[in-house]
Design a protein around this motif. Structure first.
Motif, PDB file in Angstrom:
ATOM      1  N   LYS A  78       0.830  -1.293   0.514  1.00 42.18           N
ATOM      2  CA  LYS A  78       0.038  -0.077  -0.236  1.00 42.18           C
ATOM      3  C   LYS A  78       1.019   1.305  -0.046  1.00 42.18           C
ATOM      4  CE  LYS A  78      -4.069   1.857   0.803  1.00 42.18           C
ATOM      5  NZ  LYS A  78      -3.232   3.598   0.798  1.00 42.18           N
ATOM      6  N   ALA A  79       1.831   1.214   0.810  1.00 47.38           N
ATOM      7  CA  ALA A  79       2.906   2.690   0.597  1.00 47.38           C
ATOM      8  C   ALA A  79       3.330   2.771  -0.361  1.00 47.38           C
ATOM      9  CB  ALA A  79       3.179   2.590   2.180  1.00 47.38           C
ATOM     10  N   THR A  80       3.746   1.844  -1.472  1.00 42.30           N
ATOM     11  CA  THR A  80       4.169   1.841  -2.049  1.00 42.30           C
ATOM     12  C   THR A  80       3.307   2.236  -3.448  1.00 42.30           C
ATOM     13  OG1 THR A  80       6.112   0.009  -1.551  1.00 42.30           O
ATOM     14  CG2 THR A  80       5.740   0.983  -4.189  1.00 42.30           C
ATOM     15  N   PHE A  81       1.801   2.127  -3.567  1.00 39.65           N
ATOM     16  CA  PHE A  81       0.946   2.116  -4.408  1.00 39.65           C
ATOM     17  C   PHE A  81       0.767   3.990  -4.382  1.00 39.65           C
ATOM     18  CE2 PHE A  81      -3.079   3.113  -4.931  1.00 39.65           C
ATOM     19  CZ  PHE A  81      -3.605   2.637  -6.119  1.00 39.65           C
ATOM     20  N   TYR A  84       2.950   5.669  -6.170  1.00 32.93           N
ATOM     21  CA  TYR A  84       2.838   6.207  -7.396  1.00 32.93           C
ATOM     22  C   TYR A  84       1.786   6.867  -7.816  1.00 32.93           C
ATOM     23  CZ  TYR A  84       5.926   2.464  -9.722  1.00 32.93           C
ATOM     24  OH  TYR A  84       7.054   1.323  -9.254  1.00 32.93           O
ATOM     25  N   VAL A  85       0.570   6.817  -6.782  1.00 36.22           N
ATOM     26  CA  VAL A  85      -0.136   7.440  -6.857  1.00 36.22           C
ATOM     27  C   VAL A  85       0.454   8.885  -7.065  1.00 36.22           C
ATOM     28  CG1 VAL A  85      -2.999   8.593  -6.350  1.00 36.22           C
ATOM     29  CG2 VAL A  85      -2.167   6.220  -6.535  1.00 36.22           C
ATOM     30  N   LYS A  86       0.832   9.485  -5.599  1.00 42.10           N
ATOM     31  CA  LYS A  86       1.644  10.575  -5.700  1.00 42.10           C
ATOM     32  C   LYS A  86       2.398  11.778  -7.011  1.00 42.10           C
ATOM     33  CE  LYS A  86       2.029  10.420  -1.114  1.00 42.10           C
ATOM     34  NZ  LYS A  86       2.502  10.219   0.049  1.00 42.10           N
ATOM     35  N   GLU A 126      13.441   9.071  -8.255  1.00 39.25           N
ATOM     36  CA  GLU A 126      11.894   8.264  -7.356  1.00 39.25           C
ATOM     37  C   GLU A 126      10.979   8.745  -8.056  1.00 39.25           C
ATOM     38  OE1 GLU A 126      11.976   6.096  -5.162  1.00 39.25           O
ATOM     39  OE2 GLU A 126      13.707   6.391  -4.856  1.00 39.25           O
ATOM     40  N   LEU A 127      11.376   9.649  -9.162  1.00 35.80           N
ATOM     41  CA  LEU A 127       9.619   9.661 -10.597  1.00 35.80           C
ATOM     42  C   LEU A 127      10.291   9.086 -11.173  1.00 35.80           C
ATOM     43  CD1 LEU A 127       7.246  11.535 -11.318  1.00 35.80           C
ATOM     44  CD2 LEU A 127       8.928  12.998 -12.089  1.00 35.80           C
ATOM     45  N   LEU A 128      12.159   8.945 -11.582  1.00 35.77           N
ATOM     46  CA  LEU A 128      12.283   7.889 -12.845  1.00 35.77           C
ATOM     47  C   LEU A 128      12.452   7.131 -12.711  1.00 35.77           C
ATOM     48  CD1 LEU A 128      13.498   8.214 -15.962  1.00 35.77           C
ATOM     49  CD2 LEU A 128      15.310   8.394 -14.426  1.00 35.77           C
ATOM     50  N   LYS A 129      12.446   6.296 -11.678  1.00 30.65           N
ATOM     51  CA  LYS A 129      11.852   5.310 -11.779  1.00 30.65           C
ATOM     52  C   LYS A 129      10.672   4.335 -11.569  1.00 30.65           C
ATOM     53  CE  LYS A 129      15.199   4.180  -7.869  1.00 30.65           C
ATOM     54  NZ  LYS A 129      15.160   4.076  -6.534  1.00 30.65           N
ATOM     55  N   LYS A 130       9.389   5.741 -11.849  1.00 35.20           N
ATOM     56  CA  LYS A 130       8.243   4.980 -11.952  1.00 35.20           C
ATOM     57  C   LYS A 130       7.929   5.237 -13.693  1.00 35.20           C
ATOM     58  CE  LYS A 130       6.733   6.094  -7.241  1.00 35.20           C
ATOM     59  NZ  LYS A 130       8.549   6.038  -6.711  1.00 35.20           N
TER      60      LYS A 130
END
Length: 350
Positions: A78-81, A84-86, A126-130
């Motif tokens: 949930k925390a990782t999800f 992703y939403v942010k 972190e943004l690029l990973k997603k």
């Protein structure tokens, strides 16, 4: 077949597609005719293989949202999800009209670099990973024809490090102060941190029964982690569930703590431990750091005393030794000076 049209000093390629029974077009402009032909021919070949290239007309921000809600939602904790939403809010701002089929590494890199001018390199990373995971999924599904995700690089401002490991002298001073002021429960939390290197959420997730004697060692069982953003108590990785040894005197101090109504050992302090830690360190006269900085301190202390990296990795709850090497092999200043001296002595003895 793709059509190529000269437009002033550029060339526009156009490929016909059919979506929901309607004829539509994929178009892209290039500097040279050869680049336009290559793009058009590639798409025609992909279309001939039955790949869903019609999705190339989909806005990237819309595709990312659907990818997160349908693929990642049941694939991560949930925390990782939530992260992703942010990230989708940032992607909406950076790529408001960009279509999947018109994205390339040069265009995306320019946008990411602009974002990096006002954000830290860690934030961009972190943004690029997603973004990479979404692009690779699009490529695997045939929505884009070029796998350029690996070409993208994270650039950003180098921010001052907040998670600084304390020096050995500062660590010693901190421990002595904590032992002299054990009447303060927060001090016991800090003492547990420098003695174990647990993550903050793991400490907050400790229940009285997790502190025990196994017949040989006094231990803290790490079974759950508390998050300030959601009710998910799952641990960060599969190796996070572990038993961490503690000194006998610390075991006795923890056993004397009265459990909270929630069933947990420590008060969560409205998740303001960092503020409390800052005040504590300032009072003692020790340089400021964070709870993660204390975790770094614990790891660095073990390394400085030649504890094997395999043991430190397990104690910290890392998935692999590679993670430990990447983030925690920063020796304390005193150890570095000692190694510098040893290295110079060896060189001079040649």
């Amino acid at each position: 077949m793709a059509t190529i049209e000269k437009r002033s000093s550029s060339y526009r390629a156009r490929v016909t597609i059919y979506q929901h029974g309607k004829r539509e077009y994929l178009t892209k402009t290039f500097k040279t005719e050869n680049e336009a032909k290559i793009w058009g021919t590639t798409l025609e070949l992909e279309k001939g293989k039955g790949k869903a290239i019609a999705h190339q007309n989909t806005l990237f921000k819309a595709f990312y949202y659907l990818y997160v809600q349908t693929v990642k939602k049941n694939d991560v904790r949930k925390a990782t999800f939530d992260n992703y939403v942010k990230a989708s809010k940032v992607i909406n701002r950076l790529f408001p009209t960009a279509k999947l089929g018109k994205l390339d590494d040069i265009q995306m890199q320019a946008i990411l670099d602009k974002y990096g001018e006002t954000h830290s390199k860690k934030t961009v990373t972190e943004l690029l990973k997603k973004i990479r995971t979404a692009l690779r999924y699009a490529y695997a599904k045939g929505y884009i024809y070029n796998d350029f995700a690996s070409l993208l690089k994270a650039h950003g401002k180098e921010m001052p490090k907040r998670n600084k490991a304390l020096s050995m002298s500062d660590l010693t001073e901190l421990k002595h102060y904590l032992l002299q002021h054990i009447d303060n429960e927060f001090n016991l939390m800090v003492l547990l941190e420098i003695s174990t290197g647990l993550r903050r959420g793991e400490i907050l997730g400790i229940k009285p029964e997790d502190v025990h004697y196994d017949g040989q060692y006094y231990c803290v069982e790490v079974k759950r982690s508390i998050s300030p953003t959601n009710d998910d108590t799952k641990l960060k990785t599969k190796h996070s569930r572990r038993s961490v040894t503690i000194p006998k005197d610390l075991y006795a101090l923890l056993k004397n703590i009265t459990p909270k109504e929630s069933g947990y050992l420590f008060d969560w302090y409205h998740f303001k431990q960092s503020e409390l830690l800052k005040k504590l360190l300032k009072k003692i006269g020790i340089p400021a750091t964070t709870f993660h900085g204390l975790r770094d301190t614990h790891a660095s202390f073990l390394f400085s005393n030649n504890v094997p990296i395999s043991y430190v990795s397990r104690r910290l709850g890392h998935d692999s030794i590679i993670t430990t090497e990447k983030y925690y092999l920063e020796l304390m200043p005193e150890k570095k000076h000692s190694q510098d001296t040893n290295a110079l002595n060896l060189l001079e003895s040649l």
